[in-house]
Every structure is written in C-alpha cells, then in structure tokens.
Design a protein around this motif. Sequence first.
Motif, PDB file in Angstrom:
ATOM      1  N   LEU A  13       0.823  -1.203   0.000  1.00 25.09           N
ATOM      2  CA  LEU A  13       0.000   0.000   0.000  1.00 25.09           C
ATOM      3  C   LEU A  13       0.861   1.259   0.000  1.00 25.09           C
ATOM      4  O   LEU A  13       1.915   1.308   0.631  1.00 25.09           O
ATOM      5  N   ASP A  14       0.386   2.278  -0.737  1.00 26.00           N
ATOM      6  CA  ASP A  14       1.125   3.529  -0.857  1.00 26.00           C
ATOM      7  C   ASP A  14       0.129   4.690  -0.859  1.00 26.00           C
ATOM      8  O   ASP A  14      -0.569   4.911  -1.849  1.00 26.00           O
ATOM      9  N   PRO A  15       0.031   5.434   0.235  1.00 31.30           N
ATOM     10  CA  PRO A  15      -0.943   6.530   0.309  1.00 31.30           C
ATOM     11  C   PRO A  15      -0.681   7.658  -0.677  1.00 31.30           C
ATOM     12  O   PRO A  15      -1.562   8.481  -0.934  1.00 31.30           O
ATOM     13  N   SER A  16       0.541   7.710  -1.251  1.00 30.99           N
ATOM     14  CA  SER A  16       0.870   8.788  -2.196  1.00 30.99           C
ATOM     15  C   SER A  16       0.817   8.319  -3.642  1.00 30.99           C
ATOM     16  O   SER A  16       1.160   9.079  -4.552  1.00 30.99           O
ATOM     17  N   ALA A  17       0.395   7.099  -3.885  1.00 36.25           N
ATOM     18  CA  ALA A  17       0.379   6.563  -5.244  1.00 36.25           C
ATOM     19  C   ALA A  17      -0.657   7.290  -6.096  1.00 36.25           C
ATOM     20  O   ALA A  17      -1.657   7.800  -5.600  1.00 36.25           O
ATOM     21  N   GLY A  18      -0.397   7.322  -7.410  1.00 42.98           N
ATOM     22  CA  GLY A  18      -1.367   7.866  -8.355  1.00 42.98           C
ATOM     23  C   GLY A  18      -1.119   9.318  -8.713  1.00 42.98           C
ATOM     24  O   GLY A  18      -0.413  10.053  -8.022  1.00 42.98           O
ATOM     25  N   ALA A  19      -1.744   9.734  -9.825  1.00 43.38           N
ATOM     26  CA  ALA A  19      -1.609  11.110 -10.293  1.00 43.38           C
ATOM     27  C   ALA A  19      -2.657  12.030  -9.694  1.00 43.38           C
ATOM     28  O   ALA A  19      -2.579  13.247  -9.853  1.00 43.38           O
ATOM     29  N   THR A  33      -9.532  11.494  -9.135  1.00 42.31           N
ATOM     30  CA  THR A  33      -8.711  11.772 -10.294  1.00 42.31           C
ATOM     31  C   THR A  33      -9.608  12.106 -11.472  1.00 42.31           C
ATOM     32  O   THR A  33     -10.709  11.576 -11.589  1.00 42.31           O
ATOM     33  N   GLY A  34      -9.155  13.008 -12.335  1.00 37.86           N
ATOM     34  CA  GLY A  34      -9.970  13.448 -13.458  1.00 37.86           C
ATOM     35  C   GLY A  34     -10.567  14.813 -13.198  1.00 37.86           C
ATOM     36  O   GLY A  34     -10.429  15.387 -12.114  1.00 37.86           O
ATOM     37  N   SER A  35     -11.252  15.339 -14.192  1.00 39.75           N
ATOM     38  CA  SER A  35     -11.833  16.675 -14.092  1.00 39.75           C
ATOM     39  C   SER A  35     -13.136  16.652 -13.314  1.00 39.75           C
ATOM     40  O   SER A  35     -14.061  15.912 -13.663  1.00 39.75           O
ATOM     41  N   PRO A  36     -13.261  17.476 -12.258  1.00 40.89           N
ATOM     42  CA  PRO A  36     -14.519  17.547 -11.507  1.00 40.89           C
ATOM     43  C   PRO A  36     -15.683  18.059 -12.351  1.00 40.89           C
ATOM     44  O   PRO A  36     -16.838  17.873 -11.992  1.00 40.89           O
ATOM     45  N   SER A  37     -15.364  18.706 -13.482  1.00 47.40           N
ATOM     46  CA  SER A  37     -16.426  19.220 -14.343  1.00 47.40           C
ATOM     47  C   SER A  37     -16.954  18.172 -15.317  1.00 47.40           C
ATOM     48  O   SER A  37     -17.902  18.434 -16.056  1.00 47.40           O
ATOM     49  N   ALA A  60      -7.500   3.784 -11.904  1.00 52.42           N
ATOM     50  CA  ALA A  60      -8.373   4.955 -11.744  1.00 52.42           C
ATOM     51  C   ALA A  60      -7.887   6.105 -12.623  1.00 52.42           C
ATOM     52  O   ALA A  60      -8.689   6.794 -13.272  1.00 52.42           O
ATOM     53  N   ASP A  61      -6.581   6.309 -12.672  1.00 56.93           N
ATOM     54  CA  ASP A  61      -6.016   7.362 -13.528  1.00 56.93           C
ATOM     55  C   ASP A  61      -6.284   7.074 -15.002  1.00 56.93           C
ATOM     56  O   ASP A  61      -6.572   7.985 -15.787  1.00 56.93           O
ATOM     57  N   LYS A  62      -6.205   5.803 -15.371  1.00 60.76           N
ATOM     58  CA  LYS A  62      -6.466   5.420 -16.761  1.00 60.76           C
ATOM     59  C   LYS A  62      -7.921   5.682 -17.128  1.00 60.76           C
ATOM     60  O   LYS A  62      -8.219   6.177 -18.222  1.00 60.76           O
ATOM     61  N   VAL A  63      -8.829   5.372 -16.213  1.00 59.81           N
ATOM     62  CA  VAL A  63     -10.254   5.602 -16.472  1.00 59.81           C
ATOM     63  C   VAL A  63     -10.537   7.103 -16.572  1.00 59.81           C
ATOM     64  O   VAL A  63     -11.293   7.558 -17.427  1.00 59.81           O
ATOM     65  N   SER A  64      -9.908   7.897 -15.707  1.00 59.36           N
ATOM     66  CA  SER A  64     -10.133   9.345 -15.748  1.00 59.36           C
ATOM     67  C   SER A  64      -9.602   9.946 -17.041  1.00 59.36           C
ATOM     68  O   SER A  64     -10.164  10.901 -17.569  1.00 59.36           O
ATOM     69  N   VAL A  70     -13.304  10.205 -11.552  1.00 64.47           N
ATOM     70  CA  VAL A  70     -13.208   8.911 -10.870  1.00 64.47           C
ATOM     71  C   VAL A  70     -12.941   9.110  -9.388  1.00 64.47           C
ATOM     72  O   VAL A  70     -12.068   9.901  -9.008  1.00 64.47           O
ATOM     73  N   VAL A  71     -13.688   8.384  -8.562  1.00 64.58           N
ATOM     74  CA  VAL A  71     -13.478   8.426  -7.116  1.00 64.58           C
ATOM     75  C   VAL A  71     -13.270   7.002  -6.608  1.00 64.58           C
ATOM     76  O   VAL A  71     -13.920   6.065  -7.064  1.00 64.58           O
ATOM     77  N   VAL A  72     -12.324   6.848  -5.680  1.00 64.25           N
ATOM     78  CA  VAL A  72     -12.038   5.553  -5.048  1.00 64.25           C
ATOM     79  C   VAL A  72     -12.142   5.744  -3.537  1.00 64.25           C
ATOM     80  O   VAL A  72     -11.162   6.096  -2.871  1.00 64.25           O
ATOM     81  N   PRO A  73     -13.333   5.567  -2.961  1.00 65.21           N
ATOM     82  CA  PRO A  73     -13.516   5.809  -1.517  1.00 65.21           C
ATOM     83  C   PRO A  73     -12.849   4.732  -0.664  1.00 65.21           C
ATOM     84  O   PRO A  73     -12.702   3.573  -1.077  1.00 65.21           O
ATOM     85  N   ASP A  74     -12.493   5.123   0.538  1.00 63.33           N
ATOM     86  CA  ASP A  74     -11.891   4.182   1.497  1.00 63.33           C
ATOM     87  C   ASP A  74     -13.000   3.523   2.318  1.00 63.33           C
ATOM     88  O   ASP A  74     -13.183   3.818   3.505  1.00 63.33           O
ATOM     89  N   PHE A  75     -13.759   2.643   1.665  1.00 63.38           N
ATOM     90  CA  PHE A  75     -14.819   1.930   2.375  1.00 63.38           C
ATOM     91  C   PHE A  75     -14.242   0.965   3.416  1.00 63.38           C
ATOM     92  O   PHE A  75     -14.885   0.655   4.419  1.00 63.38           O
ATOM     93  N   ILE A  76     -13.028   0.483   3.180  1.00 58.28           N
ATOM     94  CA  ILE A  76     -12.434  -0.547   4.043  1.00 58.28           C
ATOM     95  C   ILE A  76     -11.916   0.031   5.353  1.00 58.28           C
ATOM     96  O   ILE A  76     -12.074  -0.565   6.423  1.00 58.28           O
ATOM     97  N   ARG A  77     -11.274   1.191   5.281  1.00 63.02           N
ATOM     98  CA  ARG A  77     -10.663   1.886   6.429  1.00 63.02           C
ATOM     99  C   ARG A  77      -9.493   1.106   7.022  1.00 63.02           C
ATOM    100  O   ARG A  77      -8.396   1.639   7.136  1.00 63.02           O
ATOM    101  N   GLU A  78      -9.720  -0.120   7.406  1.00 66.28           N
ATOM    102  CA  GLU A  78      -8.649  -0.948   7.985  1.00 66.28           C
ATOM    103  C   GLU A  78      -8.418  -2.144   7.064  1.00 66.28           C
ATOM    104  O   GLU A  78      -9.098  -3.161   7.171  1.00 66.28           O
ATOM    105  N   PRO A  79      -7.489  -2.013   6.107  1.00 60.80           N
ATOM    106  CA  PRO A  79      -7.260  -3.087   5.141  1.00 60.80           C
ATOM    107  C   PRO A  79      -6.893  -4.396   5.816  1.00 60.80           C
ATOM    108  O   PRO A  79      -6.299  -4.425   6.908  1.00 60.80           O
ATOM    109  N   PHE A  80      -7.237  -5.472   5.161  1.00 66.15           N
ATOM    110  CA  PHE A  80      -6.868  -6.796   5.671  1.00 66.15           C
ATOM    111  C   PHE A  80      -5.351  -6.937   5.639  1.00 66.15           C
ATOM    112  O   PHE A  80      -4.695  -6.556   4.654  1.00 66.15           O
TER     113      PHE A  80
END
Length: 581
Positions: A13-19, A33-37, A60-64, A70-80
């Motif tokens: 896991l890397d909290p700083s990963a992605g564009a 990631t991506g344009s909010p508009s 996610a960056d590729k999809v945006s 694109v949004v990727v929420p932290d539904f898990i909070r505490e990863p396995f």
Amino acid sequence: MAGHQCCSNPPTLDPSAGAGHVEQLCGLSTYVTGSPSAKHAIILISDIFGYEAPKLRKLADKVSAAGYYVVVPDFIREPFVLEDIANNPLEVWLKDHGTDKGFEEAKPIIETLKSKGASSVGAAGFCWGGKVVVELSKVELIQAAVILHPAWVTVDDIKGVKVPIAVLGAEIDHIAPPELLKQYDEALTSQSKVDFYVKIFPKVIHGWTTRYEDEDEVAVKSAVEAHQNLLDWFANSEFAKARYDTANEPNNNMTLWRCGCIEERKDINSGVLLFSAWLNIIDYNGFMLEAKSLDLFIVGSETPEILGSCNNLLLVYYRFYLYLWNPSSGTHDMFELDYDITGHFCGLLMCGLGYDSSSDDYKAVLVSYTASPTVSPNDYYDSLEYFSISTYSFRTNTLKKIDNNEFPYNFDSHTQGVTLNGAPHWVLLREEYNAEVNSKSLKVALVYFDPAKEHFYELPLPCMLDKHSQFELEILEFELGVLGGCLSLTYDPNGSHFETWVMKKYGVEESWEKLFVIPKVEYLMRPLCFTKNGDVLMEVNLKKIVIYNLLNNSRTVIPNIESDYSVFGLCVYNVESGSSI
C-alpha cells in the motif's frame, strides 16, 4: 481455499500513489482523479486491501484519462493484513468489514456526485467491491456496472440486477469459478431485462486485475485487456446512452438536419453515354428523402464536389466555378475562378465554408497546391512546389489571397472543413522548431477560420492526445464532426477501436469528454448526427453512410448512398436556418 485466494499477492500500500489526490468525500478519505467538471463519474470499489493499492489507483487514472471523474472511496478503512491472518482470519475480519456497510456508505457518495453535476454514475468493484456494486445495481443507484473477479455474489443477486452489467472473471478462481460465471450468464439471459457481458480470462487467478505480478506476462496482458473491457463497457452500455443524450441536449432542432451524398449516374441511351450527378438527401434517421439533380453544374463528364456546408447552404465546385447552393430551393450564386483547383498538376488540400454574421456574408476558404509536372501523378503529394490560400466573399464577389506565412500548417490528407458557429474547422499538423536540439517536429492542431477577421486560430485538443508519441500523432487519422451542437473528434488510438470525443463548451479544453467507443471494422468512420432513437449516422471510408447502434455494435448500410469517386462527396446541413441566396 476461498480465503486464500482473496488474500493472495497482497499489494504494497502507498498513500501517495497515483496522479490524483486524496480528499474527504461524505466522511471518507477518497482518492479522486480526473476533471470535476466531467458530466459522468465512476466509482471504483476496492478489494479487501483498500484504496491505497497502487495498481488500483493506476487504473483509476487510466479511467479518468478517458474523460470520467473517478473516485475511489476508502470503504475498508482498515485493510486486511495478511501477516496477521493467524490472529485475525478473513472470516473474522469480514464481520467488521461487511459489504452491506459499503453499500450504505456508497449511497451518499452517489448523491453527492450527482449534486456536483454528474449526469450519470457508473461503478466497478473488485472482489469485495464486486458485491457492493451488485447491490447498487439492484436498486438502480448507478447507471452501469462492472464486477471483476467478484466475491460472495450469488446467482440470485445477479437475477436482481437492473442496470447493464459486465462480469470479468478468472479461469482459476475458487470464489467465483467459471461454473458460477456461466450461471450468471444463464440467469441474465433468461431475465432479458438488461444488457450484460460475461467473460472468463484463461490462465489467470482471482484478483489478477489489480494484484498481478509485473513479471507474469499472461496476467499483465489479461489485466490490460480487462481494463480496456471495463472502459468499453462504460462507453457502450446504457451508460453511453446517458452520455450521448447529454451531448445532444443543445440540438433541439435535430429533425432539421440532412446528410447529402453526391452520386454519379451513367446511362446508355441510343448508344450514347449520358452522365449526370445527383445529391441524394437523407434525414437524420437515415431515411432517403429525395435525390436532387445537379444538372445546373454539369457541362461534361466530371462530377461536382462539395467543398463545405454552412447553415442550409452548400459550397460546390465544378470546373473553374464555385457555387453557393441551397438544395432545398434550388437557388444558387456562382463565381468563376481564374484557375482550375483540381487540374492535372494542381489540387485542393483544404476547403470550407463560413458565415460572417457581422456583414451577412458567406465566405469560401480554399487551400490549393501546384505540383511539379516532372513527377508521376502518384507522387504529387511529395512534390509540392507551391500552395496558395484564398478566401472568396459571395457578398462582394471578390477573391482574396492570404499570406502563406500566416498559415504554419502541413497536410497529411485532403480535408473538408466542418462548420460550427459559422467557422470551418480542420485537424492539421503544425511544424515546430526546437532550438535546443536543432530539430523540427509536427504537432496536431485543431484549427478554425474566423470569417470576420479572415484569420486562422487554434482550439485546444483533448488532453488525452498528450499520451501519444510524436510518431503516433503524425500517423493518426482524425475526423471532425458536429454532434448535438458540439464539435466532435473521432480517432483510432491503437488500431483496435474508434473513440469519439465532444467539446461540451466551445474553446474550453477541460470540457472535452469521451462520448463513445466502437470497434474498428472500417478504415475511417466519422459520426454525422444522432438519430431519434440514439443510433449514430456515420460516414464510412468517405463513400457510404451507415446507421450504427452503440449498444450492440450493429450497423445498417443505407442503400443507394455510396460513391467511390471523391473525398469531397458528402456533407451535413440544416434545412431551416433562415439563410437564402
């Protein structure tokens, strides 16, 4: 065994990963990631390892980049944590991290995205997230769904799905084995309620789309393929219908649009070859309305060419003469040129028709070339000795030359301008010089001609073109059009499919959004207009028109609309713009 596959090959896991970046959304840390508009949003819902997985964020960056927010929420909070499996086995961990909780937390996120301007929301779920996406699909909170190597999704769950859904599974999967995926397929087939797609990828295991080993060539290739399938599904499902419905909103008078295609007719009568040319006119639904004779242009055995269209008027060229023709009324203006722009050692590179509202004047734009007579006709393009830029005013009946220095563009093909807001537009190549490396390069440019100022200007292209190399940009084919009152751009990025983008707000780079994707079954395809039921009228290979269904990728060729003779044989125009000659 099931628990083992869910936990296999955990990501670092890397909290700083992605564009993109992380922000708070409905109380959850969320990678965005991506344009909010962007008018269309996609939620990616992770597996048990959470939203900091680098390959998930990369996707996610590729999809945006395809035009989505694109949004990727932290539904898990505490990863396995695999290392802690002895003290906290998966079955125990799941009691505090149920998919039901993810389902409830997704609801306000969807509402928030729509309140911020998203006209439609899709969702893709991986393993644990696949179950959440299916639950959202049952109550139609989203407009399209993709589940990848899903977990804990039953056949009854699938029977309850009410939105288009794609299921992408692995051959080596003990949680959602091929036998279960086939049951999904049978259930969706028997329901016949929604569009669906089920695909099993050979020689890969559960979780491969976001947890593949970089050294595993089969897994990497299959992951890339699955990611493209995901993008294609969002582009071509009912989710796409919401997209082109949105694109068509400005076009409240779509019934007024017509397509015209010149046809040659040759008949033998009493031993004499008779030649005639006709403009076959079809409406926006692809129905043949009438055929207009072009006899007023015909003096010999050559065919008139359509150099542009604006409002309800066509710019037609035939043997030294330019005609501004209203095909509805049959009236026309005529101007005689002092040279033949389609003669033996010359030709037309670029053309278009614009309208200057300040002076109520229609103006033709012509870029012609002269080639060396010492080379074969097939080598004309490589032997240009001179090219000239001219504008002709039908109001003042005058021809004006434009300085070539004001036109720093190259050509890779003949091009007819697409007129929007009274200005013709083209995709051209602009030569740039890099002093640091002492070399020249070519840049793709979206160019338009301002008929009032009689000057060429540029518009921003979609940022997705930045990912292509210099070489790729020089060989890509671009087709311009107007869809729903918006400028459209269609191109083939990799040889497998065509993408069509529209500029929702004229002149605003961020407003470009991808409208749809279709498989590449022809060399060139240009969208002309939407039909009443959401199909697309398309020009194919510069010679025929088809009705294309975006949902099932079927196409119907319109009969009797085909011509093999000219790149300037087709146009789109409006029959009730109020213009007259």
